[in-house]
Design an enzyme around this catalytic site. Structure first.
Site, PDB file in Angstrom:
ATOM      1  N   GLN A 127      -5.566  -1.800   9.472  1.00 56.21           N
ATOM      2  CA  GLN A 127      -4.481  -3.358   8.349  1.00 56.21           C
ATOM      3  C   GLN A 127      -5.444  -4.595   9.441  1.00 56.21           C
ATOM      4  O   GLN A 127      -5.186  -4.219  10.873  1.00 56.21           O
ATOM      5  CB  GLN A 127      -3.230  -3.741   8.719  1.00 56.21           C
ATOM      6  CG  GLN A 127      -3.183  -4.827   7.538  1.00 56.21           C
ATOM      7  CD  GLN A 127      -3.140  -5.356   6.136  1.00 56.21           C
ATOM      8  OE1 GLN A 127      -3.163  -3.655   5.647  1.00 56.21           O
ATOM      9  NE2 GLN A 127      -3.949  -5.592   6.050  1.00 56.21           N
ATOM     10  N   ASP A 144     -11.912   2.615   3.438  1.00 54.92           N
ATOM     11  CA  ASP A 144     -11.573   1.614   3.301  1.00 54.92           C
ATOM     12  C   ASP A 144     -13.418   0.799   2.984  1.00 54.92           C
ATOM     13  O   ASP A 144     -13.538   0.122   2.844  1.00 54.92           O
ATOM     14  CB  ASP A 144     -10.914   0.503   4.366  1.00 54.92           C
ATOM     15  CG  ASP A 144     -10.220   0.007   4.187  1.00 54.92           C
ATOM     16  OD1 ASP A 144      -9.816  -0.271   2.781  1.00 54.92           O
ATOM     17  OD2 ASP A 144      -9.441  -0.672   4.890  1.00 54.92           O
ATOM     18  N   LYS A 160       0.766  -1.710   0.094  1.00 52.23           N
ATOM     19  CA  LYS A 160       0.373   0.021  -0.180  1.00 52.23           C
ATOM     20  C   LYS A 160       0.923   1.467   0.616  1.00 52.23           C
ATOM     21  O   LYS A 160       0.798   2.370  -0.633  1.00 52.23           O
ATOM     22  CB  LYS A 160      -0.733   0.271   1.167  1.00 52.23           C
ATOM     23  CG  LYS A 160      -1.956  -0.839   1.446  1.00 52.23           C
ATOM     24  CD  LYS A 160      -3.036  -1.220   2.075  1.00 52.23           C
ATOM     25  CE  LYS A 160      -4.043  -2.651   1.819  1.00 52.23           C
ATOM     26  NZ  LYS A 160      -4.561  -2.814   3.132  1.00 52.23           N
TER      27      LYS A 160
END
Ligand code: NAP
Length: 290
Positions: free
Chosen positions: A98, A121, A54
Site C-alpha cells: 500500500q 498492481d 481490499k
C-alpha cells in the site's frame, strides 16, 4: 443534453460476480483459491481504509487475503525480506504494497522487489515495459478500470479522439498507452500543466479522461457536445453539513459537464469501485497462470 451517469458500482458488481465464479471454478477444478497479500506499513488512516476495503473485496470474491501490518519504523530490509518471503510463497498469487510508504522508505526499490509475476498492481518496471510493448502482463488497475468504464458507457473507442488530462505514472500515462493500443485504436492527446490551452484539445475530444487531482479542471464549456467524461479525481472539499466535515468531488465540474456530455462518471461511484475490482481480476489471472 443531460448526460447519463456511468455507474461504476454496477459495472464493478457485475465484474466481481464474474470473478467470484472464476475463483469457484479454479477451486473446483484445481483445488486452490487465489491468494492476495496486502502489506501496510504504518497507520495512515486513508491507507488503512484502502487496505480494509481490499480485504473485504477479496473475501467476498472467495479469495484468500493475507494482511501484513508493519510498524512505520521498521528497517527497509525487514520489509524487503517480507516481500521476498511472499515472492516464494506458493499460496500467494498477488502482492500489493500500500502506497504511499512512510518517509524514509525507497518506494521504487520496494516496488521493484515484488516478483513481476505477482505484481497485481502492475507497478513494477517489468510490467510497465511489458504493457508498452504489448506482452502478457498485469494491466495497472485504475487505467484498466477506466477502459472498462468507457466500453460500458457504450462508446466504441476505435478511431475516436481521446484526451487524457494528467501524466502521472499510475493514471495518466498508462491510460494514454492503453487507449492507443491497437486493440483499442483511439487517437490520444495527453495534456499536462505544460499544455497551452487544454480546452482547445478537450473540445475536439470524443472522450476526456481527467486525472489532475484538482477540482474544476474540466468544465462543460471545454467539451464537445456528446463527449464521454471519465473523472478520476478524488478531492476532499470542506463541507460542514457532512458528518465527516468534507465531501468528495472529482476533477470535473459535474453539473456543467453533465449538461454537454453524453455520459459521465460520478465521484464517488465511478472510477473508484473499478480499481479494487481490477486488482481482484489480476489476482485471479495470476492464479490461473500457475
Ligand atoms: P498526480 O500524480 O498529482 O498527477 C496529476 C497530473 O495532472 C500531473 O501530470 C499534472 O501535470 C496534471 N495536472 C494537474 N493540474 C492540471 C491542469 N490544470 N491542467 C492540466 N494538467 C494538470 O495525480 P494522480 O496520482 O494521477 O491522481 C490524479 C487524481 O486521481 C487524484 O485526485 C487522485 O486522488 C485520483 N486517483 C483516483 C483513483 C481511483 O481509484 N479513483 C486512483 C488513482 C488516482 P504535471 O505533470 O505537469 O504536473
Amino acid at each position: 443534453m443531460s448526460a447519463k451517469t456511468i455507474d461504476g458500482k454496477l459495472l464493478a458488481a457485475n465484474l466481481r460476480a464474474e470473478i467470484a465464479e472464476g475463483v469457484a471454478r479454479l477451486k473446483a477444478e484445481r483445488g486452490f483459491v487465489p491468494g492476495l497479500a496486502v502489506i501496510l506499513v504504518g497507520d495512515n488512516p486513508a491507507s488503512v481504509s484502502y487496505v480494509t476495503a481490499k480485504e473485504k473485496a477479496c473475501a467476498e470474491a472467495g479469495m484468500l487475503s493475507r494482511e501484513i501490518r508493519l510498524d512505520a519504523d521498521i528497517a527497509e530490509e525487514e520489509l524487503l525480506a517480507k516481500i521476498a518471503e511472499l515472492n516464494a510463497d506458493p499460496a500467494i498469487h498477488g502482492i500489493l504494497v500500500q502506497l504511499p510508504l512512510p518517509k524514509g522508505f525507497d518506494e521504487k526499490k520496494v516496488i521493484n522487489s515484488i516478483a513481476p509475476d505477482k505484481d497485481v498492481d502492475g507497478f513494477t518496471p517489468v510490467n510497465v515495459g511489458r504493457m508498452m510493448i504489448g506482452e502478457e502482463c498485469f494491466l495497472p488497475c485504475t487505467p484498466h478500470g477506466i477502459i472498462k468504464l468507457i466500453e460500458f458507457s457504450g462508446m466504441d473507442l476505435k478511431g475516436r479522439h481521446a484526451v487524457v488530462i494528467g501524466r502521472s505514472n499510475i493514471v495518466g500515462k498508462p491510460v494514454a498507452a492503453l487507449l492507443a493500443r491497437r486493440e483499442t485504436n483511439a487517437t490520444v492527446t495527453l495534456c499536462h500543466t505544460g499544455t497551452i490551452d487544454v480546452a482547445s484539445f478537450t473540445r475536439q475530444a470524443d472522450v476526456v479522461v481527467v486525472a489532475a487531482g484538482r477540482p474544476g479542471t474540466l468544465t462543460g464549456d471545454m467539451l464537445k457536445s456528446g463527449a464521454v467524461v471519465i473523472d478520476v479525481g478524488v478531492n476532499r472539499i470542506p463541507d460542514a453539513s457532512r458528518p465527516k466535515g468534507f465531501r468528495l468531488v472529482g476533477d470535473a465540474d459535474f453539473e456543467s459537464c453533465s449538461a454537454v456530455a453524453s455520459a459521465i462518471t460520478p465521484v464517488p461511484g465511478g472510477v473508484g469501485p473499478m480499481t479494487i475490482t481490477m486488482l481482484l481480476w489480476n489476482t485471479l489471472e495470476s492464479a490461473k497462470r500457475r
